[in-house]
Write an enzyme that holds these catalytic residues in place. Structure first.
Site, PDB file in Angstrom:
ATOM      1  N   ASP A   1       0.313  -1.452   0.037  1.00  0.00           N
ATOM      2  CA  ASP A   1       0.118   0.121   0.068  1.00  0.00           C
ATOM      3  C   ASP A   1      -0.095   1.186  -0.449  1.00  0.00           C
ATOM      4  O   ASP A   1       1.577   0.992   0.370  1.00  0.00           O
ATOM      5  CB  ASP A   1      -1.564  -0.370   1.520  1.00  0.00           C
ATOM      6  CG  ASP A   1      -1.905   0.357   1.407  1.00  0.00           C
ATOM      7  OD1 ASP A   1      -1.756   1.851   0.620  1.00  0.00           O
ATOM      8  OD2 ASP A   1      -3.180   0.466   1.242  1.00  0.00           O
ATOM      9  N   ILE A   2       0.672   1.926  -0.758  1.00  0.00           N
ATOM     10  CA  ILE A   2       1.198   3.801  -1.374  1.00  0.00           C
ATOM     11  C   ILE A   2       1.101   4.199   0.374  1.00  0.00           C
ATOM     12  O   ILE A   2       1.893   5.530   0.892  1.00  0.00           O
ATOM     13  CB  ILE A   2       1.345   4.750  -1.589  1.00  0.00           C
ATOM     14  CG1 ILE A   2       0.033   4.433  -2.914  1.00  0.00           C
ATOM     15  CG2 ILE A   2       1.884   3.333  -3.204  1.00  0.00           C
ATOM     16  CD1 ILE A   2       0.422   5.551  -3.796  1.00  0.00           C
TER      17      ILE A   2
ATOM     18  N   HIS B   1     -10.360  -5.054  -3.130  1.00  0.00           N
ATOM     19  CA  HIS B   1      -9.474  -5.832  -2.785  1.00  0.00           C
ATOM     20  C   HIS B   1      -8.669  -6.247  -1.098  1.00  0.00           C
ATOM     21  O   HIS B   1      -9.783  -5.348  -0.953  1.00  0.00           O
ATOM     22  CB  HIS B   1      -8.374  -4.294  -2.995  1.00  0.00           C
ATOM     23  CG  HIS B   1      -8.417  -2.734  -2.993  1.00  0.00           C
ATOM     24  ND1 HIS B   1      -9.233  -2.545  -3.346  1.00  0.00           N
ATOM     25  CD2 HIS B   1      -7.524  -2.235  -1.995  1.00  0.00           C
ATOM     26  CE1 HIS B   1      -9.041  -1.426  -2.095  1.00  0.00           C
ATOM     27  NE2 HIS B   1      -8.654  -1.328  -0.990  1.00  0.00           N
TER      28      HIS B   1
ATOM     29  N   HIS C   1      -6.539  -5.644   2.506  1.00  0.00           N
ATOM     30  CA  HIS C   1      -5.909  -4.962   3.222  1.00  0.00           C
ATOM     31  C   HIS C   1      -5.293  -6.355   3.896  1.00  0.00           C
ATOM     32  O   HIS C   1      -6.607  -6.890   4.750  1.00  0.00           O
ATOM     33  CB  HIS C   1      -6.393  -3.906   4.210  1.00  0.00           C
ATOM     34  CG  HIS C   1      -6.950  -2.640   3.084  1.00  0.00           C
ATOM     35  ND1 HIS C   1      -5.674  -1.572   2.738  1.00  0.00           N
ATOM     36  CD2 HIS C   1      -7.981  -2.702   2.709  1.00  0.00           C
ATOM     37  CE1 HIS C   1      -6.587  -0.961   1.996  1.00  0.00           C
ATOM     38  NE2 HIS C   1      -8.019  -1.698   1.929  1.00  0.00           N
TER      39      HIS C   1
END
Length: 193
Positions: A63-64, A132, A134
């Site tokens: 994750d950015i 998505h 996490h």
């Protein structure tokens, strides 16, 4: 109409861009789904992507805007907005990879407690309209946050990804994931998706 009832998502999908920039190896070998370091060049796309897994149906990357170090995203390769849009083969593949990736995150970060979160829709805190999951490590000492509501569903204070740290983290995750896959391949002569 309430503004949350409207579609407030970006025009282009960053996860589709990542999936396109990192195509899967066509051999369908489990080990080939973990890119070699030279094939996972983060600069193939902007902003840089730190890819850990690239399969025919699933892609995983850091994750950015991570909540904690090691925060990994596991997304469908095809654009699917909500989990209800995911098809059978994709669902099976995500289900196969999630435990392997969770073990990988735990081993690399040294953090055995983690959340696996999947949001559907803007009111459910889905920021990118692409399915998505996490995988969020939960270290013993959490960073100080101003708003504690994020602890369960992903909202709140985040720091940008340190790119030097991300290169090493992604390399370590790919190495450990290869080891995890190797254990499966050794136990199963097929070793294929």
């Amino acid at each position: 109409m309430n503004e949350l009832d409207q579609d407030h998502y970006p025009q282009s999908c960053p996860f589709c861009s990542i999936a396109s920039a990192y195509p899967p190896n066509t051999s369908r070998s489990l080990l080939d789904c973990v890119p070699k370091d030279e094939d996972a060049d983060p600069e193939r796309i902007q902003p840089n992507a730190f890819v850990v897994l690239s399969t025919p149906d699933v892609v995983a990357f850091l994750d950015i805007l991570p909540m904690t170090s090691g925060h990994l995203l596991v997304a469908t390769r095809a654009h699917r907005k909500l989990i209800g849009d995911v098809e059978g083969a994709e669902a099976r593949e995500i289900g196969f990879w999630l435990p392997l990736l969770a073990r990988t995150v735990a081993k690399v970060t040294g953090v055995v407690d983690y959340n696996i979160v999947q949001n559907n829709g803007v009111r459910a805190a889905q920021v990118v309209p692409h399915v998505h999951f996490h995988i969020i490590p939960r270290p013993e000492t959490m960073p100080e946050v101003k708003n504690k509501n994020w602890t369960m569903f992903g909202r709140g204070q985040r720091d940008g990804l340190d790119e030097e740290e991300a290169v090493k983290l992604a390399e370590d995750m790919r190495r450990v994931l290869r080891d995890e896959v190797g254990k499966l391949v050794d136990g199963d002569s097929k070793g294929r998706l």
